[in-house]
Structures are given as structure tokens and as C-alpha cells.
Design a protein around this motif. Structure first.
Motif, short mmCIF file in Angstrom:
data_model
loop_
_atom_site.label_atom_id
_atom_site.label_comp_id
_atom_site.label_asym_id
_atom_site.label_seq_id
_atom_site.Cartn_x
_atom_site.Cartn_y
_atom_site.Cartn_z
N ASN A 193 -58.64 -35.93 12.41
CA ASN A 193 -58.48 -35.29 11.11
C ASN A 193 -59.62 -34.30 10.90
O ASN A 193 -60.79 -34.68 10.78
CB ASN A 193 -58.49 -36.34 10.00
CG ASN A 193 -58.07 -35.76 8.66
OD1 ASN A 193 -58.15 -34.55 8.43
ND2 ASN A 193 -57.61 -36.61 7.75
N SER A 219 -51.80 -37.20 16.85
CA SER A 219 -51.74 -36.71 15.48
C SER A 219 -52.97 -35.84 15.19
O SER A 219 -54.10 -36.28 15.37
CB SER A 219 -51.70 -37.91 14.51
OG SER A 219 -51.65 -37.49 13.17
N HIS A 221 -54.63 -33.29 12.19
CA HIS A 221 -54.55 -32.89 10.79
C HIS A 221 -55.53 -31.75 10.53
O HIS A 221 -56.74 -31.90 10.68
CB HIS A 221 -54.88 -34.08 9.88
CG HIS A 221 -53.96 -35.25 10.10
ND1 HIS A 221 -52.86 -35.49 9.30
CD2 HIS A 221 -53.97 -36.22 11.04
CE1 HIS A 221 -52.23 -36.57 9.74
NE2 HIS A 221 -52.88 -37.03 10.79
N THR A 223 -55.13 -29.71 7.48
CA THR A 223 -54.72 -29.25 6.16
C THR A 223 -55.87 -28.53 5.46
O THR A 223 -57.04 -28.84 5.68
CB THR A 223 -54.28 -30.43 5.27
OG1 THR A 223 -55.39 -31.33 5.12
CG2 THR A 223 -53.12 -31.19 5.91
N VAL A 247 -47.50 -35.37 15.58
CA VAL A 247 -47.76 -34.97 14.20
C VAL A 247 -48.78 -33.84 14.18
O VAL A 247 -49.89 -33.99 14.70
CB VAL A 247 -48.30 -36.15 13.36
CG1 VAL A 247 -48.66 -35.67 11.95
CG2 VAL A 247 -47.28 -37.28 13.29
N ASP A 249 -50.26 -31.69 11.11
CA ASP A 249 -50.29 -31.50 9.65
C ASP A 249 -51.07 -30.22 9.35
O ASP A 249 -52.29 -30.18 9.47
CB ASP A 249 -50.96 -32.70 9.00
CG ASP A 249 -50.87 -32.65 7.48
OD1 ASP A 249 -50.44 -31.61 6.95
OD2 ASP A 249 -51.24 -33.66 6.84
#
Length: 265
Positions: A193, A219, A221, A223, A247, A249
Motif C-alpha cells: 500500500n 495487490s 494500492h 490511491t 488488485v 487500486d
């Protein structure tokens, strides 16, 4: 094994219970109880006596370095999970955690987001994780590690870490490039993330290059990360070669229509 919850008991009751040698205690969750430094010190004096305690959750408890250091020093080598989120343990708390990792331990999950930890704290902490084979999840979100701290999180030396949260840590494109370089040689991290950092198009391009070589990340991320059309296009092209990521994001960026179009193969 039982879990002690502060909803039912006062802190002095809990300490008394622990002092009496409750050998069946496995999880201690005092999240949001506001125990402060005095409470942290009191707990530290008794949790080291517990031979079955594997999970300690003390988020949102107004704990500063004065309480965090003695508490962390009391953790024995049985504990698997430590959650100290949303306190203010600072660099001193991170230093104490680094000493804990230098000893024999079984810690798999460490959550220390929003704790005023800076570059010096994360440098010492990460240096203690070099050959660590147990830590699987590290949550450093909403601290102040910056690009200097990112240099220590190159991800090349640790092969056990699976989840790394660096949300909102004052990272710029330079720090993202360092982390991206590490991803090329890391095959353990599955969730990363980087949201609410200044990834930008240059950082997105570095991540895209890493994705073409990395086969473990599931995944990613990014954002609210200042990514625009060019950065989105680079990420989209990387996904053509990457078969592991499930994923991505990328919400709350300004990729525009043409940036989004790149994901439509």
C-alpha cells in the motif's frame, strides 16, 4: 484460549488477573481503552509473566515513548502479534522494537501506523529485520518516514514479509523508485500500500517496470497518489506482462479518459 477484553474489566483488575498467573490467556485486547503511559508500564510489569500470550492489541491508548519503551521491553518470545496503532511511540518506540527483533522472537504481525515515527526510527527498525524469518505483516501507515526511510525499505533482504503498508508517509517519486527497485528482487511481498504518497507519473513508471519482473505481488494500492495519464498508461502496459497482480487500486488520481483507456485491452 480466552481473550481478555477491557469492556468487561478495569485495568487494575486485568493486572491483578495477570499477576495471579492466568496461564490460559492468549489474546489481550485493550484497544481504545486510554491506558496512557502509566497503564502501559503496569501492563509491561505483568505480561512478561505470561507464557501463553500470543496477541497484544493496544491501539488508541495515548501511549508515548515513556510508556512504550518499558512495555516493549517486557514482551517475551511467545508473542506473535503486536498492535500499537494510533499512539505516539515515536522513534524511541521504534528503537525499542528493533531491540526486540534482534532477540529470539516469533512476531508475525506488527501494526505501528500513526505513531510519529520518522526516518531514523524506521532505519533502526528495518535494519533489525534483515534476516528475520517470522515477520509477515508490517503496518507503517501514516508516519513520517519520507524518502530517507524508503531507502531502508528496499525489500531486498527480507524474504518473509507478505504485507507492507506505507500509506501516507511523505514519500515522493524518489522514494517510490527505491521501493520499486527492491520489488524487482523481492518475491515474498504480496500486498503493498503506497496510497496518499506523491507517487506521480515517474513513480508509477518505476512501479510498472518492477511489475514486469515481480511475480509475487497480488495487490498494489496507489490511491490518491498524484498519478496522471502517463503514469496510468505505464501501469496498464505492465499488466500485459504481469500475471500475478489481481488488485490494482488507483482510485482518486487524475488519469483521465485516455489513462483509463489503457486498461481496456
Amino acid at each position: 484460549m480466552p481473550t481478555v477484553s477491557a469492556v468487561r474489566l478495569r485495568l487494575d483488575d486485568i493486572c491483578r488477573l495477570l499477576c495471579n498467573g492466568n496461564s490460559d490467556l492468549s489474546h489481550l485486547d485493550l484497544t481504545g481503552y486510554g491506558i496512557g503511559d502509566d497503564g502501559a508500564k503496569a501492563l509491561g510489569s505483568v505480561i512478561q509473566l505470561q507464557s501463553t500470550l500470543i496477541s497484544l492489541s493496544l491501539g488508541y491508548n495515548l501511549i508515548s515513548p515513556a510508556g512504550a519503551v518499558p512495555l516493549i521491553e517486557s514482551v517475551n518470545n511467545i508473542v506473535h502479534s503486536i498492535d500499537l496503532r494510533c499512539n505516539s511511540i515515536g522513534d524511541e518506540g521504534a528503537f525499542a522494537l528493533s531491540k526486540l527483533f534482534m532477540k529470539e522472537n516469533k512476531i508475525q504481525h506488527l501494526a505501528i501506523q500513526n505513531n510519529y515515527i520518522g526516518p531514523s526510527g524506521v532505519t533502526v527498525l528495518v535494519s533489525s529485520l534483515g534476516d528475520n524469518a517470522t515477520l509477515q505483516s508490517l503496518d507503517l501507515g501514516t508516519n513520517n518516514i519520507g524518502d530517507e526511510g524508503a531507502l531502508q525499505l528496499a525489500l531486498k533482504t527480507n524474504n518473509s514479509l507478505k504485507v507492507l503498508n506505507l500509506w501516507s508517509n511523505d514519500l515522493t517519486e524518489a522514494g517510490i523508485q527505491v521501493i520499486s527497485y527492491g520489488l524487482k528482487e523481492n518475491f515474498s511481498v504480496e500486498v503493498l500500500n503506497l496510497g496518499s504518497n506523491s507517487v506521480g507519473d515517474a513513480g508509477a513508471a518505476s512501479l510498472a517496470e518492477a511489475l514486469e519482473q515481480n511475480s509475487s505481488l497480488r495487490s498494489l494500492h496507489v490511491t490518491n497518489a498524484l498519478i496522471r495519464e502517463d503514469g496510468a498508461k505505464d501501469l496498464a502496459r505492465a499488466l500485459i506482462h504481469n500475471r500475478s497482480l489481481t488488485v490494482l487500486d488507483i482510485m482518486h488520481n487524475l488519469i483521465g479518459y485516455k489513462g483509463a483507456e489503457g486498461f481496456c485491452w
